[in-house]
Design an enzyme around this catalytic site. Structure first.
Site, PDB file in Angstrom:
ATOM      1  N   CYS A 233       1.171  -0.766  -0.193  1.00 20.68           N
ATOM      2  CA  CYS A 233      -0.117   0.176   0.053  1.00 20.68           C
ATOM      3  C   CYS A 233       1.000   1.289   0.389  1.00 20.68           C
ATOM      4  CB  CYS A 233      -0.940  -0.185   1.331  1.00 20.68           C
ATOM      5  SG  CYS A 233      -1.815  -1.341   1.547  1.00 20.68           S
ATOM      6  N   CYS A 365      -0.828   3.476  10.843  1.00 23.77           N
ATOM      7  CA  CYS A 365       0.039   5.012  12.015  1.00 23.77           C
ATOM      8  C   CYS A 365      -1.533   5.042  13.046  1.00 23.77           C
ATOM      9  CB  CYS A 365      -0.388   5.846  10.976  1.00 23.77           C
ATOM     10  SG  CYS A 365      -1.543   6.588   9.670  1.00 23.77           S
TER      11      CYS A 365
END
Length: 440
Positions: A233, A365
């Site tokens: 990704c 994240c």
């Protein structure tokens, strides 16, 4: 700095999801999410230059802006491609009642608190008669109710003062209703309430503005020259370029992303690396079980099983590690709960594509347990060929322990969150890293 109200308050489902990662209670975590990391980090492209050379450039830039009040710039002994900039001494900046106001959205407001300038798309409102080169107070609209293009002063208890700046554009340039929206810096910030130096973005081919945990993540992957590496990704490509740099641009780095526009945007930044190839492709379909490895099948996705030496799965996530969080308008519980499903699908593909003895790094994240430790516990149960290894170099704290993820395993994980500090004692954004090896 303190905000009038946490953007997460009043959303019980969301609070419940976040509460899982903080046994000491909800309030300290919500406060941490709303505060700004005060140390700025750049990653140095050591194939082109060195940290000391970049340090001299940044020191000169800060001296020109702040003179004797310029903050400290320094390298990290254990990460030889990182340059850090300390915050300024607190100056207790307050709005000047004699200045006109500019209102920005929460995304722009968060960027300003980390040292950015205001770009035209982030401006919601500017008072009438504001001139170029005029000093203005800058506020962020937490409620999202400020009407774009407003001329009157925006009166709301849910606007927060973020700093002061000098205008480079006027109203007619920002709100002209043309087919070509205004671009470029609209307000050059002079100060902000977080104390982070206002530098804009100094990124170029030599240095890149990047959060410390994102830099650590690629060092944990530890790609080697000549290997075949997959970034599942990849957009915006910052970790992809870091992988190629650590490999000295020798080997093969395959970057996938499902968005054509994101791949199109990252390609110019990656075109100088001979080892990188980019593809618009859905990584949940990246493994082709019926293909045998041949030169042609290794060039374009989908790929045969066991095609890669190392794989980075920096998975799509809720982003609840990004700080400061000024808005939670896209963080509804139902949306939060959808991410682990996608993360598991991507993870299963990564396991198929990884060679025996290969390394897989999973990162997010965010700070939610469901997207971090729960994915690790699920993976270890689902894929007996995987074993968890220590996510070094270590700058964050240990992961959380679960009923099916004991302390000995959680210590191998790396979590950046409230109460976890990096090796030099400063806070970062929230982040999570797990490292696996596929047993031969």
């Amino acid at each position: 700095m303190r905000y009038p109200k946490s953007p997460f308050v009043g959303n019980p489902g969301l609070e419940g999801e976040i509460l899982k990662v903080n046994t000491a209670g909800l309030a300290p975590l919500l406060e941490w999410l709303c505060l700004t990391p005060r140390v700025t980090t750049y990653r140095v492209n050591t194939r082109r230059t060195c940290v000391e050379e970049c340090k001299r450039t940044v020191v000169d830039k800060l001296a020109a802006i702040y003179g004797q009040k310029a903050p400290k710039v320094y390298a990290l002994s254990r990460l030889t491609d990182v340059l850090c900039i300390d915050p300024l001494d607190d100056e207790n900046i307050r709005p000047d009642p004699g200045l006109r106001e500019v209102i920005v959205d929460t995304t722009c407001g968060a960027a300003l608190l980390r040292g950015a300038h205001i770009y035209a798309p982030g401006v919601l409102a500017m008072e009438s008669n504001t001139q170029v080169n005029e000093m203005v107070n800058v506020f962020a609209d937490l409620s999202g109710k400020c009407k774009r293009g407003s001329t009157a002063r925006y009166d709301s208890s849910q606007k927060i003062f973020v700093g002061q700046g000098r205008t480079l554009m006027q109203r007619y340039q920002l709100f002209n209703n043309s087919d070509k929206p205004a671009t470029g810096v609209a307000v050059e910030m002079q100060s902000n309430v977080s104390g982070v130096p206002v530098l804009g973005d100094l990124s170029n081919s030599d240095i890149l503005l990047q959060n410390l945990p994102s830099i650590v993540c690629v060092h944990v992957l530890a790609p080697q020259p000549g290997e075949r590496v997959l970034d599942m990704c990849a957009a915006p490509g910052n970790k992809t370029s870091h992988i190629a740099e650590i490999m000295n641009d020798v080997g093969s780095v395959v970057a996938l992303d499902s968005s054509a526009s994101r791949v199109r945007n990252m390609r110019p930044r990656l075109c100088s690396y001979q080892s990188i190839t980019t593809h618009v492709f859905d990584s949940t379909k990246a493994a082709a079980a019926d293909l045998l490895p041949t030169p042609s099948t290794l060039s374009d996705p989908p790929f045969p099983r066991a095609s890669f030496d190392r794989i980075l799965l920096d998975a799509p996530c809720s982003g609840l590690g990004n700080r400061p969080q000024l808005s939670s308008n896209i963080k509804r519980p139902k949306i939060l709960q959808s991410y682990p499903h996608v993360q598991r699908r991507l993870f299963a593909q990564a396991v198929e594509l990884l060679r025996p003895d290969g390394i897989l790094v999973y990162s997010t994240c965010t700070v939610t347990e469901a997207e971090c430790e729960c994915i690790v516990a699920w993976a270890l149960k689902k894929f007996p060929e995987l074993r968890l290894v220590d996510a070094t170099p270590r700058w964050g704290g240990s992961g959380l322990s679960l009923p099916d993820l004991d302390v000995s395993k959680s210590r191998l994980l790396q979590r950046f969150g409230p109460g976890t500090f990096d090796g030099d004692g400063f806070e970062t954004v929230g982040f999570f890293i797990a490292k696996f090896q596929k047993v031969a």
